[in-house]
Design an enzyme around this catalytic site. Structure first.
Site, PDB file in Angstrom:
ATOM      1  N   ARG A  16       1.259  -1.166  -0.147  1.00 59.29           N
ATOM      2  CA  ARG A  16       0.153   0.122  -0.033  1.00 59.29           C
ATOM      3  C   ARG A  16       0.561   1.439  -0.137  1.00 59.29           C
ATOM      4  O   ARG A  16       0.655   2.357  -1.326  1.00 59.29           O
ATOM      5  CB  ARG A  16      -0.450   0.192   1.118  1.00 59.29           C
ATOM      6  CG  ARG A  16      -1.915  -0.922   0.695  1.00 59.29           C
ATOM      7  CD  ARG A  16      -3.072  -0.610   2.330  1.00 59.29           C
ATOM      8  NE  ARG A  16      -2.359  -1.392   3.665  1.00 59.29           N
ATOM      9  CZ  ARG A  16      -2.208  -0.375   5.162  1.00 59.29           C
ATOM     10  NH1 ARG A  16      -3.428  -0.311   4.596  1.00 59.29           N
ATOM     11  NH2 ARG A  16      -2.065  -1.242   5.749  1.00 59.29           N
ATOM     12  N   ILE A  17       1.900   1.450   0.890  1.00 56.78           N
ATOM     13  CA  ILE A  17       2.399   2.634   1.293  1.00 56.78           C
ATOM     14  C   ILE A  17       3.948   2.767   0.222  1.00 56.78           C
ATOM     15  O   ILE A  17       4.014   3.918  -1.620  1.00 56.78           O
ATOM     16  CB  ILE A  17       3.314   2.633   1.869  1.00 56.78           C
ATOM     17  CG1 ILE A  17       3.299   2.289   3.384  1.00 56.78           C
ATOM     18  CG2 ILE A  17       4.822   3.899   1.741  1.00 56.78           C
ATOM     19  CD1 ILE A  17       3.578   2.417   4.512  1.00 56.78           C
ATOM     20  N   PRO A  68       8.974  -4.248   5.254  1.00 54.87           N
ATOM     21  CA  PRO A  68       9.246  -4.411   6.020  1.00 54.87           C
ATOM     22  C   PRO A  68      10.223  -4.894   7.400  1.00 54.87           C
ATOM     23  O   PRO A  68      10.765  -4.640   7.847  1.00 54.87           O
ATOM     24  CB  PRO A  68       7.826  -5.381   6.654  1.00 54.87           C
ATOM     25  CG  PRO A  68       6.466  -5.830   5.964  1.00 54.87           C
ATOM     26  CD  PRO A  68       7.592  -4.743   4.462  1.00 54.87           C
ATOM     27  N   ASN A  89      12.258   4.777   4.758  1.00 53.62           N
ATOM     28  CA  ASN A  89      11.610   5.820   5.868  1.00 53.62           C
ATOM     29  C   ASN A  89      10.773   4.275   6.269  1.00 53.62           C
ATOM     30  O   ASN A  89       9.703   4.152   6.525  1.00 53.62           O
ATOM     31  CB  ASN A  89      10.572   6.560   5.521  1.00 53.62           C
ATOM     32  CG  ASN A  89       9.249   6.479   3.883  1.00 53.62           C
ATOM     33  OD1 ASN A  89      10.311   5.001   3.181  1.00 53.62           O
ATOM     34  ND2 ASN A  89       8.407   7.398   3.881  1.00 53.62           N
ATOM     35  N   SER A  90      10.794   2.784   5.631  1.00 56.47           N
ATOM     36  CA  SER A  90      10.732   1.473   6.336  1.00 56.47           C
ATOM     37  C   SER A  90      10.930   1.448   7.683  1.00 56.47           C
ATOM     38  O   SER A  90      10.155   1.606   8.851  1.00 56.47           O
ATOM     39  CB  SER A  90      10.849   0.459   5.122  1.00 56.47           C
ATOM     40  OG  SER A  90       9.464  -0.814   5.216  1.00 56.47           O
ATOM     41  N   ARG A  91      12.189   0.420   7.907  1.00 59.52           N
ATOM     42  CA  ARG A  91      12.747   0.181   8.592  1.00 59.52           C
ATOM     43  C   ARG A  91      13.981   0.569   9.060  1.00 59.52           C
ATOM     44  O   ARG A  91      14.972  -0.547   7.855  1.00 59.52           O
ATOM     45  CB  ARG A  91      12.269  -1.798   9.277  1.00 59.52           C
ATOM     46  CG  ARG A  91      10.984  -1.931   9.387  1.00 59.52           C
ATOM     47  CD  ARG A  91      10.241  -1.457  10.961  1.00 59.52           C
ATOM     48  NE  ARG A  91       8.316  -1.823  10.271  1.00 59.52           N
ATOM     49  CZ  ARG A  91       8.078  -1.486  10.063  1.00 59.52           C
ATOM     50  NH1 ARG A  91       7.608  -0.420   9.612  1.00 59.52           N
ATOM     51  NH2 ARG A  91       6.483  -1.859  10.332  1.00 59.52           N
ATOM     52  N   ASP A 115      14.786   7.962   7.492  1.00 60.88           N
ATOM     53  CA  ASP A 115      13.712   8.833   8.861  1.00 60.88           C
ATOM     54  C   ASP A 115      13.889   7.577   9.706  1.00 60.88           C
ATOM     55  O   ASP A 115      13.085   7.317  10.749  1.00 60.88           O
ATOM     56  CB  ASP A 115      12.683   9.460   8.575  1.00 60.88           C
ATOM     57  CG  ASP A 115      11.312   8.786   8.538  1.00 60.88           C
ATOM     58  OD1 ASP A 115      11.665   7.200   8.165  1.00 60.88           O
ATOM     59  OD2 ASP A 115       9.633   8.801   8.285  1.00 60.88           O
ATOM     60  N   GLU A 120      16.699   3.351  17.956  1.00 64.00           N
ATOM     61  CA  GLU A 120      16.303   5.542  17.811  1.00 64.00           C
ATOM     62  C   GLU A 120      15.392   5.073  19.710  1.00 64.00           C
ATOM     63  O   GLU A 120      14.605   3.869  20.135  1.00 64.00           O
ATOM     64  CB  GLU A 120      14.514   5.121  17.338  1.00 64.00           C
ATOM     65  CG  GLU A 120      15.258   5.051  15.604  1.00 64.00           C
ATOM     66  CD  GLU A 120      13.704   5.026  15.440  1.00 64.00           C
ATOM     67  OE1 GLU A 120      12.631   5.797  15.263  1.00 64.00           O
ATOM     68  OE2 GLU A 120      14.782   4.730  13.742  1.00 64.00           O
ATOM     69  N   HIS A 139      11.338   9.361  12.810  1.00 61.05           N
ATOM     70  CA  HIS A 139      10.596   8.301  12.157  1.00 61.05           C
ATOM     71  C   HIS A 139       9.333   9.588  11.902  1.00 61.05           C
ATOM     72  O   HIS A 139       8.937   9.292  12.633  1.00 61.05           O
ATOM     73  CB  HIS A 139      10.512   7.606  12.764  1.00 61.05           C
ATOM     74  CG  HIS A 139      10.028   6.512  12.303  1.00 61.05           C
ATOM     75  ND1 HIS A 139      10.007   6.316  10.150  1.00 61.05           N
ATOM     76  CD2 HIS A 139       9.173   5.706  11.947  1.00 61.05           C
ATOM     77  CE1 HIS A 139       9.302   5.407  10.589  1.00 61.05           C
ATOM     78  NE2 HIS A 139       9.094   4.668  11.275  1.00 61.05           N
TER      79      HIS A 139
END
Length: 173
Positions: A16-17, A68, A89-91, A115, A120, A139
């Site tokens: 989807r993304i 993912p 900008n996933s994982r 990001d 983190e 993120h």
């Protein structure tokens, strides 16, 4: 500045993304290729060309990591064009950070926009902090003012609909 029109935008993952990312790349005049375990009709209708993993690495001028979890490392980077741009900008755990830092410092990878990082908040000894041409943001690549406003508006509409006895956007009925 880099002209993106006519370049190849690769998606490592096209769910989807990824489909929304493909739409944005198409809007910039880019040819979009993707590697994904399934090939959605929506992506095909958009004109996304599905390729094997090696083809994705070899052909991408810009590569967005949208899965993912995967292991993106120096072996993958070696298969890529010199001067590739990497976006994640996933994982953060997808990327072997020392391998990406080495590729940035050698010029194999021209730029990286991230990001997410593996840990983190970011640790002071993360090799990407001192890598050339690496931009790291919190993120929240989704967090433009417009996106946040849309979330607030949707939340308010959800509450109004619930109080009126007609819930919308219900999860787990």
């Amino acid at each position: 500045l880099i002209e993106l029109a006519g370049k190849t935008f690769g998606l490592l993952g096209c769910g989807r993304i990824g489909i929304h990312t493909a739409e944005a790349a198409k809007g910039l005049g880019m040819h979009v290729i993707a590697y994904n375990r399934s090939q959605s009709q929506a992506a095909k209708d958009l004109g996304v060309e599905f390729v094997d993993l090696d083809g994705l690495f070899a052909r991408s001028d810009v590569l967005a990591l949208q899965m993912p979890l995967a292991d993106f490392n120096k072996e993958n980077i070696a298969k890529m064009k010199d001067g590739v741009i990497i976006l994640n900008n996933s994982r953060g755990q997808m990327v072997v950070e020392q391998d990406l830092a080495d590729a940035l410092n050698s010029g194999k990878v021209a730029y990286a926009g991230l990001d997410v990082v593996s840990t983190e908040p970011i640790r002071a000894d993360n090799p990407l902090l001192s890598a050339k041409n690496c931009i790291i943001t919190p993120h929240m690549s989704w967090g433009s003012q417009g996106s946040r406003q849309r979330i607030m508006d949707t939340t308010a509409e959800n509450v109004k609909a619930f109080l009126a006895g007609s819930p919308v956007n219900v999860v787990n009925r």
